[in-house]
Design a protein around this motif. Structure first.
Motif, PDB file in Angstrom:
ATOM      1  N   LEU A   1     -29.774 -53.580 -18.041  1.00  0.00           N
ATOM      2  CA  LEU A   1     -28.636 -54.256 -17.337  1.00  0.00           C
ATOM      3  C   LEU A   1     -27.748 -54.842 -18.274  1.00  0.00           C
ATOM      4  O   LEU A   1     -28.446 -55.453 -19.213  1.00  0.00           O
ATOM      5  CB  LEU A   1     -28.786 -54.914 -16.079  1.00  0.00           C
ATOM      6  CG  LEU A   1     -29.793 -53.937 -15.147  1.00  0.00           C
ATOM      7  CD1 LEU A   1     -29.866 -54.870 -13.729  1.00  0.00           C
ATOM      8  CD2 LEU A   1     -29.350 -52.722 -15.011  1.00  0.00           C
TER       9      LEU A   1
ATOM     10  N   LEU B   1     -35.350 -54.478 -16.615  1.00  0.00           N
ATOM     11  CA  LEU B   1     -34.146 -55.360 -16.433  1.00  0.00           C
ATOM     12  C   LEU B   1     -33.515 -55.611 -17.705  1.00  0.00           C
ATOM     13  O   LEU B   1     -32.161 -55.846 -17.571  1.00  0.00           O
ATOM     14  CB  LEU B   1     -34.868 -57.043 -16.322  1.00  0.00           C
ATOM     15  CG  LEU B   1     -33.843 -57.863 -15.903  1.00  0.00           C
ATOM     16  CD1 LEU B   1     -33.210 -57.663 -14.684  1.00  0.00           C
ATOM     17  CD2 LEU B   1     -34.892 -59.337 -15.490  1.00  0.00           C
TER      18      LEU B   1
ATOM     19  N   PHE C   1     -21.837 -53.316 -10.995  1.00  0.00           N
ATOM     20  CA  PHE C   1     -22.474 -53.911  -9.872  1.00  0.00           C
ATOM     21  C   PHE C   1     -22.062 -54.138  -8.335  1.00  0.00           C
ATOM     22  O   PHE C   1     -22.728 -53.803  -7.365  1.00  0.00           O
ATOM     23  CB  PHE C   1     -23.094 -55.350 -10.304  1.00  0.00           C
ATOM     24  CG  PHE C   1     -24.176 -56.267  -9.510  1.00  0.00           C
ATOM     25  CD1 PHE C   1     -25.540 -55.585  -9.665  1.00  0.00           C
ATOM     26  CD2 PHE C   1     -23.843 -57.334  -8.713  1.00  0.00           C
ATOM     27  CE1 PHE C   1     -26.446 -56.393  -8.820  1.00  0.00           C
ATOM     28  CE2 PHE C   1     -24.776 -57.668  -7.796  1.00  0.00           C
ATOM     29  CZ  PHE C   1     -25.988 -57.456  -8.194  1.00  0.00           C
TER      30      PHE C   1
ATOM     31  N   LEU D   1     -31.587 -49.417 -11.539  1.00  0.00           N
ATOM     32  CA  LEU D   1     -30.522 -50.177 -10.777  1.00  0.00           C
ATOM     33  C   LEU D   1     -31.436 -50.634  -9.570  1.00  0.00           C
ATOM     34  O   LEU D   1     -30.950 -51.310  -8.665  1.00  0.00           O
ATOM     35  CB  LEU D   1     -29.482 -49.910 -10.337  1.00  0.00           C
ATOM     36  CG  LEU D   1     -28.724 -49.317 -11.332  1.00  0.00           C
ATOM     37  CD1 LEU D   1     -27.330 -48.786 -11.066  1.00  0.00           C
ATOM     38  CD2 LEU D   1     -28.259 -50.278 -12.197  1.00  0.00           C
ATOM     39  N   ARG D   2     -32.609 -51.012  -9.474  1.00  0.00           N
ATOM     40  CA  ARG D   2     -33.490 -51.437  -8.505  1.00  0.00           C
ATOM     41  C   ARG D   2     -33.065 -53.006  -8.038  1.00  0.00           C
ATOM     42  O   ARG D   2     -33.282 -53.625  -7.199  1.00  0.00           O
ATOM     43  CB  ARG D   2     -34.858 -51.404  -8.478  1.00  0.00           C
ATOM     44  CG  ARG D   2     -35.691 -52.425  -9.546  1.00  0.00           C
ATOM     45  CD  ARG D   2     -36.981 -52.318  -9.947  1.00  0.00           C
ATOM     46  NE  ARG D   2     -37.183 -51.199 -10.637  1.00  0.00           N
ATOM     47  CZ  ARG D   2     -38.184 -51.057 -11.483  1.00  0.00           C
ATOM     48  NH1 ARG D   2     -38.821 -52.173 -12.088  1.00  0.00           N
ATOM     49  NH2 ARG D   2     -38.291 -49.876 -11.956  1.00  0.00           N
ATOM     50  N   HIS D   3     -32.635 -53.596  -8.976  1.00  0.00           N
ATOM     51  CA  HIS D   3     -32.095 -55.065  -9.181  1.00  0.00           C
ATOM     52  C   HIS D   3     -30.965 -55.030  -8.204  1.00  0.00           C
ATOM     53  O   HIS D   3     -30.556 -56.288  -7.768  1.00  0.00           O
ATOM     54  CB  HIS D   3     -31.731 -55.664 -10.408  1.00  0.00           C
ATOM     55  CG  HIS D   3     -33.100 -55.495 -11.305  1.00  0.00           C
ATOM     56  ND1 HIS D   3     -34.126 -56.214 -11.419  1.00  0.00           N
ATOM     57  CD2 HIS D   3     -33.347 -54.572 -12.388  1.00  0.00           C
ATOM     58  CE1 HIS D   3     -34.743 -55.625 -12.139  1.00  0.00           C
ATOM     59  NE2 HIS D   3     -34.431 -54.828 -12.980  1.00  0.00           N
TER      60      HIS D   3
ATOM     61  N   THR E   1     -28.590 -55.652  -5.225  1.00  0.00           N
ATOM     62  CA  THR E   1     -28.807 -56.195  -3.826  1.00  0.00           C
ATOM     63  C   THR E   1     -27.688 -55.499  -2.972  1.00  0.00           C
ATOM     64  O   THR E   1     -26.738 -55.243  -3.383  1.00  0.00           O
ATOM     65  CB  THR E   1     -28.643 -57.689  -3.722  1.00  0.00           C
ATOM     66  OG1 THR E   1     -27.563 -58.147  -4.616  1.00  0.00           O
ATOM     67  CG2 THR E   1     -29.804 -58.257  -4.417  1.00  0.00           C
TER      68      THR E   1
ATOM     69  N   LYS F   1     -32.055 -64.703  -8.611  1.00  0.00           N
ATOM     70  CA  LYS F   1     -32.084 -63.196  -8.218  1.00  0.00           C
ATOM     71  C   LYS F   1     -33.312 -62.529  -8.537  1.00  0.00           C
ATOM     72  O   LYS F   1     -33.773 -61.742  -7.960  1.00  0.00           O
ATOM     73  CB  LYS F   1     -30.907 -62.593  -8.599  1.00  0.00           C
ATOM     74  CG  LYS F   1     -30.577 -61.399  -7.654  1.00  0.00           C
ATOM     75  CD  LYS F   1     -29.098 -60.614  -8.054  1.00  0.00           C
ATOM     76  CE  LYS F   1     -28.041 -61.476  -7.401  1.00  0.00           C
ATOM     77  NZ  LYS F   1     -26.714 -61.068  -7.830  1.00  0.00           N
ATOM     78  N   HIS F   2     -33.345 -62.544  -9.960  1.00  0.00           N
ATOM     79  CA  HIS F   2     -34.254 -61.515 -10.716  1.00  0.00           C
ATOM     80  C   HIS F   2     -35.879 -62.258 -10.984  1.00  0.00           C
ATOM     81  O   HIS F   2     -36.623 -61.536 -11.261  1.00  0.00           O
ATOM     82  CB  HIS F   2     -33.772 -61.098 -11.802  1.00  0.00           C
ATOM     83  CG  HIS F   2     -32.363 -60.238 -11.633  1.00  0.00           C
ATOM     84  ND1 HIS F   2     -32.274 -59.041 -11.058  1.00  0.00           N
ATOM     85  CD2 HIS F   2     -31.160 -60.521 -12.322  1.00  0.00           C
ATOM     86  CE1 HIS F   2     -31.230 -58.844 -10.800  1.00  0.00           C
ATOM     87  NE2 HIS F   2     -30.389 -59.550 -11.579  1.00  0.00           N
TER      88      HIS F   2
END
Lengths: 442, 460
Positions: free
Chosen positions: A83, A80, B377, B3-5, B7, A112-113
């Protein structure tokens, strides 16, 4: 030396020639091509490796863009931290304030995370427009039930070093929040390793062999839960003292945890780091383990270094890095390779660091604080250095001058810590200094 | 899987940018100023800004990038940065001895209300600017526009300061190069020389950010547009300005101040944009297009026809600066590819309109967005909805490329993990061949790597 800013004369000394102490911890002069960065940068690079936390940059887009994944702090799990999240303030926000934007951004990201904690970095402009970042963080903490920690790192509030202190302050809000953990008898925290090129994993392996439990590493391959229980460890081992000593001091006061400063670069310092820990725990078996580990590693390493040493003997090195503690280790590591340090400097060293450096270096070595490219290239010419050790901005300058280069800042791709790191260092220095390309320079 | 985050569902965001497809104004101002001979860019703000910009430019060009900073402290942010800038100007001329200091502001100095013009005026009055030396200033708040805006503002500032019309028309054409690589600047000059047109290219970072290795370090390399040249731009016959976002402001300034008319054209990337550029040059210089240029064009068309079978219908996602994206997307459409997703963090209403024109009926499924929340994103979300065959953009696409397994051609700014951009141009007809080569290279490598044994062939 009319190349140099007059007001900087006190920040440059030559060992054996000047008896005066070096002036340091000064603000850079306006107009200098300083290699230094700002408070935000300091805070960001320290906290960045906490991989399961959310890092949100509150300000215009630039601060977030430039720090997006620029430091190779590796994570064994969550990613995380790699990003880049920003409130991307616009003119309107600057006029009317960005608090609402920050609130919405945080809520959206946390939903979201589901991060374990969040850090909110305040940039220059936030300090000026007066957003109450702390209040927003308190509100989101209440509503979302996770720690949302303000990092008041307005760029102009000092130097990069001040940013380290602020990062330590942010970390200390997490430390001590989990009392349920029971570590083993011999347990430590590593402070100030950022797991560049996986260095922490090398160190963790050593400590495991000694029989020492690693409660947390702040902040390399960091996890919020580990930091919460860091106060349960018996000892804090501080590597990058420039960045982390504030937290170590605070933990000593608050939780009575002693700390020691170590370095993991070079055989001498690496071995000392292990012995010191064993000595601290007063455990003969651990000391025996340490001796064995060191013996085993060195017996392999020394003969392997020999061919490199033969080629590098008598070559000269110039060092300009962020922290002075690192510079001290480098001088020793270079000596092991038969190399002499002719210029050494740092962006953020303090008086003690420089005193130590001066003791360590040979006569004639130029010691410099907060230098700039003009000076550095002049020193290199003056001393006839064959190698430059520095960071991203120094590399092309060194190359233009026809020097070998080794990156010892956060852009390096090879682990330089530990015994294997010494080997990597020797290989890199050798490859760069003896590269055939230098013979093609006119 | 960094980038698994990401959606899949695209949700409207208002407060948040994730993985930006842009950065802030000052770095653009710094890059533009480096394209002037003997110029030292100066960042009026905290040290971090200057340090970040130098690092990013260094990483992209692998060259020393020099710039000084006003080193703001808490005191400066309360009492204003005038004292810092005055001291800076004094120190810089005393030690680094540039011909010009190009000062740009930051979000901090803008917000506390520093008036750069007034401070520079005071420096002049106080005798801090030596005879024959100059201080140029541009306002570049980080919360307005993007790095492209900063570039445009600095180019305009130079024109405003230097260019002068003495009513002695020179048979020369001004070329405002737009934000391109040193290699592209060199190529633009080559094309202009082939057409036998005397020109001034501004800014010009060739021989500044691609200097040869000599064993010496030069703070001011031999390249860059000279002051005399910039002054003379006021007497030119015409200006050809490349890129609406990068160069239009300066072109208008030249027209207003010196009455030099301009034609605004795209950066010559791809076939059609190069055609228009060459045409604009020919009109401005009042010369006909030489055979040698038509031959280069012919070679490009030949490559396109030869390779059409590998390119047509391929879906492409692109991100970057509007001035690069518009001609590049047009080129892809020209060669029968499908540019389906396009984002640019740089705001500007003209983007959507022009992009719609370029894509028109040929790629009706295309999605494009610029300005806030047009970030990487969003790009990734679009790709997750329906994949593409190829990615084209700056280095930041490597996460998507890896996570989704999509071939990737690096173009734009910044490129932090490859080389070549400084040395091989992508503008002009031969630059277009290079773009083709790069696209074909990654597509065919993929085909070779993934083809089943029975379909793996020597000749492609």
């Amino acid at each position: 030396m009319n190349q140099f800013l007059k007001d900087r004369e006190t920040q440059i000394v030559t060992k054996g020639k000047h008896s005066a102490e070096i002036a340091c911890e000064k603000k850079s002069l306006a107009g200098s091509v300083s290699q230094r960065a700002c408070v935000f940068c300091g805070s960001r690079v320290v906290l960045y490796p906490i991989a399961d936390a959310l890092h949100v940059i509150h300000g215009p887009v630039g601060c977030a863009s430039y720090t997006w994944d620029i430091r190779g702090a590796l994570s064994s799990g969550p990613q995380l931290h790699r990003l880049s999240f920003t409130t991307d303030l616009k003119e309107r926000d600057v006029v009317f304030g960005g608090e609402k934007k920050l609130y919405h951004a945080l809520c959206e990201l946390i939903d979201k995370h589901q991060p374990k904690a969040a850090f909110v970095f305040s940039t220059c402009i936030i300090g000026v427009i007066g957003d109450d970042v702390e209040a927003v963080c308190r509100q989101v903490t209440r509503e979302k039930g996770i720690d949302v920690i303000p990092v008041m790192s307005e760029g102009f509030n000092g130097t990069k070093k001040d940013g380290y202190k602020i990062a330590c302050g942010a970390l200390s809000k997490l430390v001590g929040t989990d009392d349920s953990y029971k570590p083993s008898k011999y347990s430590i925290n590593i402070l100030g390793d950022f797991n560049l090129a996986g260095e922490l994993w090398i160190l963790a392996e050593y400590y495991k062999k000694l029989g020492v439990e690693l409660v947390s590493c702040m902040t390399g391959d960091g996890r919020v839960e580990q930091i919460r229980r860091a106060h349960k460890a018996t000892l804090n081992v501080v590597q990058c003292s420039g960045s982390m000593v504030h937290l170590a001091k605070e933990m000593k006061e608050k939780y009575g945890i002693p700390f020691m400063k170590v370095s993991y670069f070079g055989i001498e310092d690496m071995s000392d780091a292990l012995y010191e820990v064993a000595r601290f725990f007063k455990d003969e078996e651990m000391m025996q383990n340490a001796r064995e580990l060191v013996r085993e590693e060195i017996s392999q390493l020394l003969p392997a270094l020999q061919p490199y040493r033969q080629k590098l003997e008598g070559k000269k090195a110039a060092i300009y890095v962020g922290g002075a503690f690192k510079a001290i280790s480098l001088v020793k590591a270079l000596r092991l390779l038969g190399m002499k340090t002719v210029v050494v400097g740092s962006q953020t060293g303090n008086a003690d660091d420089y005193k130590l450096l001066k003791e360590l270096c040979d006569d004639g070595t130029i010691i410099v604080d907060d230098s700039n490219p003009n000076e550095l290239s002049e020193f290199v010419k003056l001393t006839g250095a064959n190698l430059f050790i520095g960071g991203v901005k120094e590399r092309p300058i060194a190359h233009k001058l026809g020097l070998g280069f080794c990156d010892h800042n956060h852009e390096r791709k090879e682990a330089l810590a530990g015994y294997v790191g010494m080997m990597n260092f020797a290989k890199e220095v050798y490859a760069s200094v003896t590269s055939p390309v230098w013979k093609f320079i006119k | 899987m960094i980038l698994r985050h990401t959606t899949k569902e695209v949700k409207e965001r208002s407060a948040l940018t994730v993985n930006p497809a842009k950065t802030c104004q000052p770095i653009g101002a710094m890059y533009a100023a480096l394209g002037v001979h003997g110029c030292l860019p100066h960042s009026h703000g905290s040290q971090g800004c200057c340090s970040y910009h130098r690092s990013t430019l260094t990483r992209h060009y692998k060259e020393p990038v020099m710039a000084s900073t006003s080193s703001f402290t808490e005191g400066s942010s309360v009492f204003g940065g005038q004292a810092n800038l005055l001291q800076a100007i004094d120190n810089i001329f005393g030690i680094y001895d540039p011909d010009i200091i190009a000062v740009h502001s930051t979000c901090l100095s803008e917000t506390i209300g520093d008036d750069l013009g007034q401070i520079v005026g005071k420096a002049k009055d106080d005798g801090k600017i030596p005879e024959g030396k100059h201080v140029v200033q541009a306002s570049t708040p980080s919360y307005v526009g993007s790095h492209v805006t900063g570039y445009a503002n600095m180019v305009e500032a130079f024109i405003k300061y230097f260019s002068f019309n003495t009513n002695e028309k020179i048979r020369q054409v001004n070329l405002l190069s737009g934000w391109v690589e040193p290699s592209d600047m060199r190529e633009i000059k080559r094309i202009t020389e082939m057409m036998n047109i005397k020109s001034v290219l501004f800014p010009d970072t060739s021989d500044v950010l691609d200097t040869p290795m000599t064993g010496k370090y030069q703070m001011y390399p031999k390249g860059g547009t000279t002051v005399d040249e910039i002054v003379s731009m006021g007497n030119s016959m015409k200006t050809v300005a490349m890129g609406e976002w990068c160069s239009k402001k300066a072109a208008i300034m030249l027209d207003n101040k010196c009455k030099v008319p301009f034609s605004l054209t795209d950066i010559p990337i791809g076939l059609s944009a190069t055609d228009r550029f060459v045409q604009a040059l020919s009109t401005a210089g009042k010369v006909s297009i030489p055979d040698s240029i038509s031959e280069e064009r012919g070679r490009l068309v030949d490559v396109i026809t030869d390779m059409h079978q590998y390119l047509y219908g391929k879906r492409v996602a692109l991100w970057g600066d509007p001035d690069t994206l518009l001609p590049l997307v047009e080129f892809l459409v020209d060669i029968d590819m499908k540019p389906v997703y396009i984002v640019s963090g740089t705001p500007g209403k003209a983007f959507e309109k022009r992009m719609a024109e370029v894509l028109g009926e040929k790629v009706p499924e295309a999605k494009f967005k610029n300005g806030p929340q047009a970030d990487m994103f969003l790009m990734h979300q679009w790709i997750k909805e329906e994949p593409v065959d190829l990615l084209i953009g700056n280095t930041y696409g490597k996460y998507i490329s890896r996570d989704e397994g999509i071939p990737f051609v690096r173009m734009g700014f910044p490129i932090l993990d490859r080389i070549g951009h400084s040395y091989f141009p992508t503008v002009g007809y031969s630059g277009a061949i290079r773009i083709l080569e790069k696209m074909l290279g990654v597509l065919m490598d993929r085909q070779d790597a993934t083809a089943p044994e029975e379909s793996f062939e020597l000749v492609m």
